[in-house]
Scaffold this motif. Structure first.
Motif, PDB file in Angstrom:
ATOM      1  N   ALA A 266       0.806  -1.215   0.000  1.00 54.44           N
ATOM      2  CA  ALA A 266       0.000   0.000   0.000  1.00 54.44           C
ATOM      3  C   ALA A 266       0.838   1.264   0.000  1.00 54.44           C
ATOM      4  O   ALA A 266       0.523   2.226  -0.706  1.00 54.44           O
ATOM      5  CB  ALA A 266      -0.939   0.004   1.214  1.00 54.44           C
ATOM      6  N   LYS A 267       1.917   1.302   0.748  1.00 55.67           N
ATOM      7  CA  LYS A 267       2.702   2.534   0.849  1.00 55.67           C
ATOM      8  C   LYS A 267       4.102   2.193   1.313  1.00 55.67           C
ATOM      9  O   LYS A 267       4.308   1.240   2.075  1.00 55.67           O
ATOM     10  CB  LYS A 267       2.038   3.508   1.829  1.00 55.67           C
ATOM     11  CG  LYS A 267       2.591   4.925   1.780  1.00 55.67           C
ATOM     12  CD  LYS A 267       1.799   5.837   2.686  1.00 55.67           C
ATOM     13  CE  LYS A 267       2.249   7.281   2.542  1.00 55.67           C
ATOM     14  NZ  LYS A 267       1.956   7.864   1.233  1.00 55.67           N
ATOM     15  N   VAL A 268       5.061   2.987   0.860  1.00 52.56           N
ATOM     16  CA  VAL A 268       6.446   2.859   1.314  1.00 52.56           C
ATOM     17  C   VAL A 268       6.908   4.244   1.755  1.00 52.56           C
ATOM     18  O   VAL A 268       6.754   5.223   1.004  1.00 52.56           O
ATOM     19  CB  VAL A 268       7.364   2.312   0.203  1.00 52.56           C
ATOM     20  CG1 VAL A 268       8.806   2.292   0.676  1.00 52.56           C
ATOM     21  CG2 VAL A 268       6.917   0.915  -0.210  1.00 52.56           C
ATOM     22  N   VAL A 269       7.435   4.323   2.937  1.00 49.29           N
ATOM     23  CA  VAL A 269       7.901   5.595   3.490  1.00 49.29           C
ATOM     24  C   VAL A 269       9.402   5.515   3.706  1.00 49.29           C
ATOM     25  O   VAL A 269       9.895   4.591   4.374  1.00 49.29           O
ATOM     26  CB  VAL A 269       7.195   5.923   4.828  1.00 49.29           C
ATOM     27  CG1 VAL A 269       7.727   7.226   5.414  1.00 49.29           C
ATOM     28  CG2 VAL A 269       5.695   5.999   4.626  1.00 49.29           C
ATOM     29  N   SER A 270      10.119   6.486   3.119  1.00 52.01           N
ATOM     30  CA  SER A 270      11.565   6.549   3.303  1.00 52.01           C
ATOM     31  C   SER A 270      12.030   7.954   2.970  1.00 52.01           C
ATOM     32  O   SER A 270      11.352   8.672   2.230  1.00 52.01           O
ATOM     33  CB  SER A 270      12.290   5.523   2.410  1.00 52.01           C
ATOM     34  OG  SER A 270      12.275   5.961   1.073  1.00 52.01           O
ATOM     35  N   PRO A 271      13.179   8.377   3.469  1.00 51.02           N
ATOM     36  CA  PRO A 271      13.721   9.680   3.066  1.00 51.02           C
ATOM     37  C   PRO A 271      14.214   9.624   1.629  1.00 51.02           C
ATOM     38  O   PRO A 271      14.609   8.569   1.132  1.00 51.02           O
ATOM     39  CB  PRO A 271      14.868   9.905   4.056  1.00 51.02           C
ATOM     40  CG  PRO A 271      15.274   8.531   4.481  1.00 51.02           C
ATOM     41  CD  PRO A 271      14.025   7.700   4.479  1.00 51.02           C
ATOM     42  N   PRO A 279      22.290   5.785   9.386  1.00 53.88           N
ATOM     43  CA  PRO A 279      21.220   4.782   9.302  1.00 53.88           C
ATOM     44  C   PRO A 279      19.871   5.457   9.059  1.00 53.88           C
ATOM     45  O   PRO A 279      19.610   6.561   9.521  1.00 53.88           O
ATOM     46  CB  PRO A 279      21.263   4.107  10.675  1.00 53.88           C
ATOM     47  CG  PRO A 279      21.854   5.127  11.586  1.00 53.88           C
ATOM     48  CD  PRO A 279      22.823   5.918  10.767  1.00 53.88           C
ATOM     49  N   PHE A 280      19.025   4.772   8.319  1.00 51.19           N
ATOM     50  CA  PHE A 280      17.652   5.237   8.111  1.00 51.19           C
ATOM     51  C   PHE A 280      16.766   4.016   7.956  1.00 51.19           C
ATOM     52  O   PHE A 280      17.248   2.878   7.802  1.00 51.19           O
ATOM     53  CB  PHE A 280      17.541   6.164   6.896  1.00 51.19           C
ATOM     54  CG  PHE A 280      17.769   5.483   5.578  1.00 51.19           C
ATOM     55  CD1 PHE A 280      16.709   4.986   4.830  1.00 51.19           C
ATOM     56  CD2 PHE A 280      19.061   5.315   5.079  1.00 51.19           C
ATOM     57  CE1 PHE A 280      16.920   4.356   3.614  1.00 51.19           C
ATOM     58  CE2 PHE A 280      19.280   4.687   3.855  1.00 51.19           C
ATOM     59  CZ  PHE A 280      18.205   4.202   3.118  1.00 51.19           C
ATOM     60  N   ASP A 281      15.456   4.233   8.026  1.00 52.44           N
ATOM     61  CA  ASP A 281      14.492   3.137   7.936  1.00 52.44           C
ATOM     62  C   ASP A 281      13.656   3.253   6.679  1.00 52.44           C
ATOM     63  O   ASP A 281      13.256   4.350   6.272  1.00 52.44           O
ATOM     64  CB  ASP A 281      13.553   3.142   9.153  1.00 52.44           C
ATOM     65  CG  ASP A 281      14.275   2.786  10.437  1.00 52.44           C
ATOM     66  OD1 ASP A 281      15.254   2.029  10.369  1.00 52.44           O
ATOM     67  OD2 ASP A 281      13.864   3.295  11.503  1.00 52.44           O
ATOM     68  N   ILE A 282      13.405   2.106   6.054  1.00 50.68           N
ATOM     69  CA  ILE A 282      12.411   2.002   4.986  1.00 50.68           C
ATOM     70  C   ILE A 282      11.222   1.253   5.575  1.00 50.68           C
ATOM     71  O   ILE A 282      11.362   0.122   6.050  1.00 50.68           O
ATOM     72  CB  ILE A 282      12.960   1.250   3.767  1.00 50.68           C
ATOM     73  CG1 ILE A 282      14.117   2.019   3.139  1.00 50.68           C
ATOM     74  CG2 ILE A 282      11.859   1.027   2.736  1.00 50.68           C
ATOM     75  CD1 ILE A 282      14.740   1.318   1.943  1.00 50.68           C
ATOM     76  N   ALA A 525       2.957  15.383   2.039  1.00 49.44           N
ATOM     77  CA  ALA A 525       4.362  15.804   2.013  1.00 49.44           C
ATOM     78  C   ALA A 525       5.131  15.209   3.195  1.00 49.44           C
ATOM     79  O   ALA A 525       4.751  15.424   4.351  1.00 49.44           O
ATOM     80  CB  ALA A 525       4.461  17.323   2.046  1.00 49.44           C
ATOM     81  N   PRO A 526       6.226  14.481   2.949  1.00 49.36           N
ATOM     82  CA  PRO A 526       7.000  13.904   4.063  1.00 49.36           C
ATOM     83  C   PRO A 526       7.587  14.953   4.998  1.00 49.36           C
ATOM     84  O   PRO A 526       7.819  14.665   6.173  1.00 49.36           O
ATOM     85  CB  PRO A 526       8.109  13.127   3.334  1.00 49.36           C
ATOM     86  CG  PRO A 526       7.574  12.858   1.968  1.00 49.36           C
ATOM     87  CD  PRO A 526       6.722  14.042   1.639  1.00 49.36           C
ATOM     88  N   ASP A 532       7.461   8.611  11.669  1.00 45.21           N
ATOM     89  CA  ASP A 532       7.525   7.742  10.500  1.00 45.21           C
ATOM     90  C   ASP A 532       6.166   7.228  10.050  1.00 45.21           C
ATOM     91  O   ASP A 532       6.081   6.525   9.046  1.00 45.21           O
ATOM     92  CB  ASP A 532       8.445   6.546  10.794  1.00 45.21           C
ATOM     93  CG  ASP A 532       9.891   6.977  10.979  1.00 45.21           C
ATOM     94  OD1 ASP A 532      10.258   8.012  10.388  1.00 45.21           O
ATOM     95  OD2 ASP A 532      10.630   6.300  11.714  1.00 45.21           O
ATOM     96  N   ASN A 533       5.126   7.544  10.792  1.00 45.36           N
ATOM     97  CA  ASN A 533       3.789   7.064  10.438  1.00 45.36           C
ATOM     98  C   ASN A 533       2.953   8.237   9.929  1.00 45.36           C
ATOM     99  O   ASN A 533       2.612   9.138  10.696  1.00 45.36           O
ATOM    100  CB  ASN A 533       3.104   6.431  11.657  1.00 45.36           C
ATOM    101  CG  ASN A 533       1.817   5.706  11.278  1.00 45.36           C
ATOM    102  OD1 ASN A 533       1.155   6.067  10.304  1.00 45.36           O
ATOM    103  ND2 ASN A 533       1.474   4.681  12.047  1.00 45.36           N
TER     104      ASN A 533
END
Length: 810
Positions: A266-271, A279-282, A525-526, A532-533
């Motif tokens: 449904a959705k992918v959130v990442s910088p 480090p970062f999260d996908i 807009a991120p 992160d949610n």
């Protein structure tokens, strides 16, 4: 009043009827008849009595001939009195009309039917393909044209302009008569009916079309859709309009009716940009339908920068779908080890054998740019505001930023929590062009030399610099009132600043807190996601009390994106709610506007919210500078993520071998669609008339997934790249079934009905011939004013007079 006597039948002339008839001015009413008859009888009796007395000595022949002449003259005068005339009327036919309204929202990409046993998603035909087959490859449209003029319209979020109109085919004809009318086969139905809309405003658009086309010759409107109405007025409201206007509605439905089984990424959130080594999260959000309780494998694959090889696996996790349509979150921690643009593919696969309604939504590809050098920031402030103080320390302590500051109220020897303290605004390219982004906290632009201001504008427009303007209480009123002296600074703002009198105490005037209203662009807009949610971020902004001070604005500039506005009612008179956050592209650069100096209030909720907002907006503003991997060219897109059906706006700036603006009629680019195919024919960028060496272009995102854009710098082998993710809107993907009830509600009681697309041949029987005749023109020709008739009357009277003289009558 005229009474008509039809003397001839109508004559058929092509599509017209000519009708000719004779009219007489007969007396109307008893008194008219009595008076005219009395006069007529009196004249006849008088004439006969006259000849009875005068002709006693004449022979019988003369006693008959002379009264006969007098009676003929009287008859001629009676003919003149009755005013006989011939009226010729030309009548033409108005064809019966039928409108065909076709749904082109993105839900029409879903399968047209329920899958059969052993059938995979790839084997199924889309709803749009079935509609295209109905209109272009069958006799359905030709059958309608035998009785009606047929017009084709499309709709999604709004009603389109008329696609085409096909006139009625009369008996014995095989095609239309109109020379400028297109053939059905000549229209690119694949392009015209391509699903692209983010919403389905079924009821609203149908009501609009009914009001536009309503008339006696409208036989009905045929709506072809899956019934997935998810915006605008409901189908019942449109049905009420149809009954009121007496418009017949017929619906042809497409799509499966069984509960779907589907798994969706449904959705992918990442910088979009990260510091190399940080480090970062996908985060992947997996949603299932019809598979509650099943386990799902979520895989993360990647491809290193500059590689065109296949993706290789990085990690995988297994989660359970607890409830239909409720997303499950999966988080993958990542540390980039190579500088450049990393591509990540996330794939969801349900364990066990299941037959999904479609599999194209199981994967998503994203891109993350890993940069080794920090973002160079210059903070310019008119005074030591709270936001300025907190931001200096926040960015300076962050390893991904290098911060200098210019405090205009500071003096020699001041100490600031930054790397370098400037006493003057940079005066040459060498000192200004080393920065990636400038953050301007209500500076006094009048104290900055004009040459430096022009250099600043050149740095943004030509070199891709990023600017964040923060409006304040002290100097912004002077800026808005100095349109002649500071035009280059006002041009950089994405909003129109309201002109208020300098010296107004905005702090005292702002006595109540006003909430923040996010626009749809702001919700997506991120940079406004405090965590992160996205869903919890939206809830935070809804519950956040807000700010007190908002600088008044007069709306956004053309092309600007507005992310947030002030809610509630302010104490100052304002034409519209002040804009809190907006952005625009300016040449090669990007500028942001913040309409309140109170973002420090986020720290009261959580200090991380303040840091997250400023680091994200700073990186967003600096992204065009960070991506200038080639000194002779840049390739930019307005948004990294667009909704399916929206336009991907592309811009570029190119230099020749002497580093002067490159001038060309067009610049060819390559665009690779999510399915790995190149767009054909190859699109091209057109010259930007506002900037030498600048080029613009756009392409519509017609498939969900990642679009890759490539441009080869003319005269070199260097290739610059950009990518955009096209996402399927949630509204169009919530329910994959055909909504038969919605279509039945739309047509109920209108004289039409609902049919599956396979029963399209039944539509013709419900659409009666509503053609009509109308008067095209008429001609009137008077009959009594003929020369021969006048000569006859005068001649008769003359002969009578002459004979009376010869016979020596009185």
């Amino acid at each position: 009043m005229i009474a008509n006597l039809f003397t001839q039948s109508s004559i058929k002339l092509l599509a017209q009827d000519a009708v000719r008839f004779t009219e007489w001015n007969w007396p109307q009413g008893t008194w008219e008849w009595a008076i005219i008859l009395a006069i007529l009888v009196g004249v006849v009796v008088w004439s006969l009595e006259l000849y009875r007395r005068d002709g006693q000595e004449l022979s019988l022949g003369w006693r008959i001939f002379l009264p006969t002449l007098r009676m003929l003259a009287i008859i001629g005068l009676i003919i003149v009195l009755l005013n006989p005339q011939t009226r010729t009327q030309t009548w033409a036919d108005r064809s019966s009309r039928v409108a065909v309204l076709v749904d082109v929202s993105s839900s029409m990409q879903n399968p047209a039917e329920d899958p059969e046993e052993g059938q995979t998603a790839d084997d199924q035909t889309s709803r749009a393909a079935k509609v295209i087959e109905l209109i272009s490859d069958s006799n359905w449209l030709s059958d309608l044209r035998k009785q009606h003029e047929v017009s084709i319209y499309t709709f999604d979020t709004a009603l389109s302009e008329r696609v085409a109109t096909f006139s009625q085919i009369t008996e014995g004809e095989t095609s239309a008569n109109a020379e400028d009318e297109p053939d059905i086969e000549s229209i690119d139905w694949q392009n015209v009916l391509q699903p692209q809309g983010a919403e389905t405003r079924l009821g609203e658009v149908t009501a609009e079309l009914m009001r536009e086309l309503n008339g006696r010759t409208l036989a009905g409107i045929v709506v072809i859709s899956d019934g997935a109405a998810n915006a605008g007025v409901d189908a019942q409201s449109s049905n009420d309009v149809a009954r009121q206007l007496k418009v017949r509605l017929v619906a042809l439905g497409t799509g499966g009716i069984e509960p779907p089984v589907n798994l969706e990424m449904a959705k992918v959130v990442s910088p979009s940009d990260v510091q190399l080594g940080d480090p970062f999260d996908i985060e992947a959000f997996v949603r299932g339908e019809g598979i509650s309780g099943r386990t799902v494998k979520v895989e993360l694959l990647t491809r290193e920068p500059g590689e065109d090889t296949a993706f290789y696996p990085v990690d995988e996790q297994t989660v359970t779908v607890l409830e239909d349509l409720t997303p499950v979150q999966v988080k993958f921690p990542i540390v980039p080890t190579v500088e450049g643009e990393w591509e990540y593919l996330l794939r969801a696969t349900a364990t066990g054998a299941i037959q999904e309604v479609k599999q194209s939504d199981n994967e998503r590809v994203i891109a993350v740019n890993a940069s080794e050098r920090p973002v160079n920031v210059l903070i310019v402030a008119g005074g030591p505001s709270w936001d300025y103080r907190f931001l200096c320390g926040t960015l300076n302590r962050h390893p991904g930023f290098k911060v200098d500051a210019l405090l205009q109220t500071g003096a020699v020897g001041i100490s600031q929590d930054v790397e370098n303290v400037l006493l003057d605004f940079p005066k040459d390219k060498a000192s200004l062009f080393e920065y990636d982004v400038l953050i301007c906290f209500d500076p006094n632009w009048l104290t900055i030399p004009e040459e430096s201001r022009r250099l600043f504008e050149e740095w943004v427009g030509g070199e891709g610099g990023g600017v964040i303007f923060v409006a304040g209480d002290v100097n912004t009123p002077y800026l808005s009132g100095s349109r002649d002296d500071l035009s280059e600074i006002l041009d950089l703002h994405p909003v129109f600043l309201d002109t208020i009198l300098p010296g107004i105490d905005l702090v005292s005037a702002s006595t109540q807190v006003r909430p923040i209203q996010l626009t749809p662009e702001g919700e997506a807009a991120p940079l406004l996601h405090v965590n992160d949610n996205p869903e919890t971020s939206l809830e935070f902004w809804k519950s956040f009390p807000g700010f007190y001070r908002f600088y008044p604005t007069n709306g956004p500039k053309t092309g600007a994106l507005v992310y947030a506005k002030a809610g509630g009612v302010g104490d100052l008179t304002e034409a519209e709610p002040p804009i809190l956050l907006a952005s625009q592209f300016y040449g090669q650069g990007r500028t942001f506007y913040i309409g309140s100096p109170e973002f420090y209030r986020l720290r009261a909720e959580d200090p991380e919210f303040f840091e997250r907002f400023w680091t994200r907006i700073s990186r967003e503003a600096a992204q065009n500078r960070l991506r200038r991997s080639n000194p002779r060219g840049s390739l930019l897109v307005d948004q990294e993520t667009v909704r399916l059906g929206e336009m991907i706006k592309i811009r570029s700036r190119l230099l020749d071998a002497e580093f002067e603006p490159l001038l060309a009629d067009k610049i060819d680019i390559e665009i690779e669609t999510p399915d790995g195919r190149l767009v054909s024919p190859a699109p091209a960028l057109r010259p930007d008339l506002a900037q030498a060496g600048g080029y613009l272009g756009e392409i519509r995102a017609q498939q969900a997934g990642r679009y890759q854009i490539r441009l080869r710098v003319p005269g070199s082998e260097e290739m610059i790249r950009e990518s955009v993710m096209a996402e399927l809107p949630d509204l169009e993907n919530r329910d994959l079934r055909q909504n038969i009830r919605q279509l039945q509600t739309l047509t109920a009681g209108t004289g039409g009905g609902y049919f599956p697309l396979a029963d399209s041949e039944k539509v013709k029987a419900l659409l009666p011939d509503s053609s009509e005749q109308f008067l095209l023109g008429e001609q009137i020709q008077t009959l009594w004013d003929r020369t021969w008739l006048m000569c006859l009357i005068v001649g008769v009277l003359g002969v009578e007079w002459l004979i009376r003289k010869l016979l020596k009558l009185a």
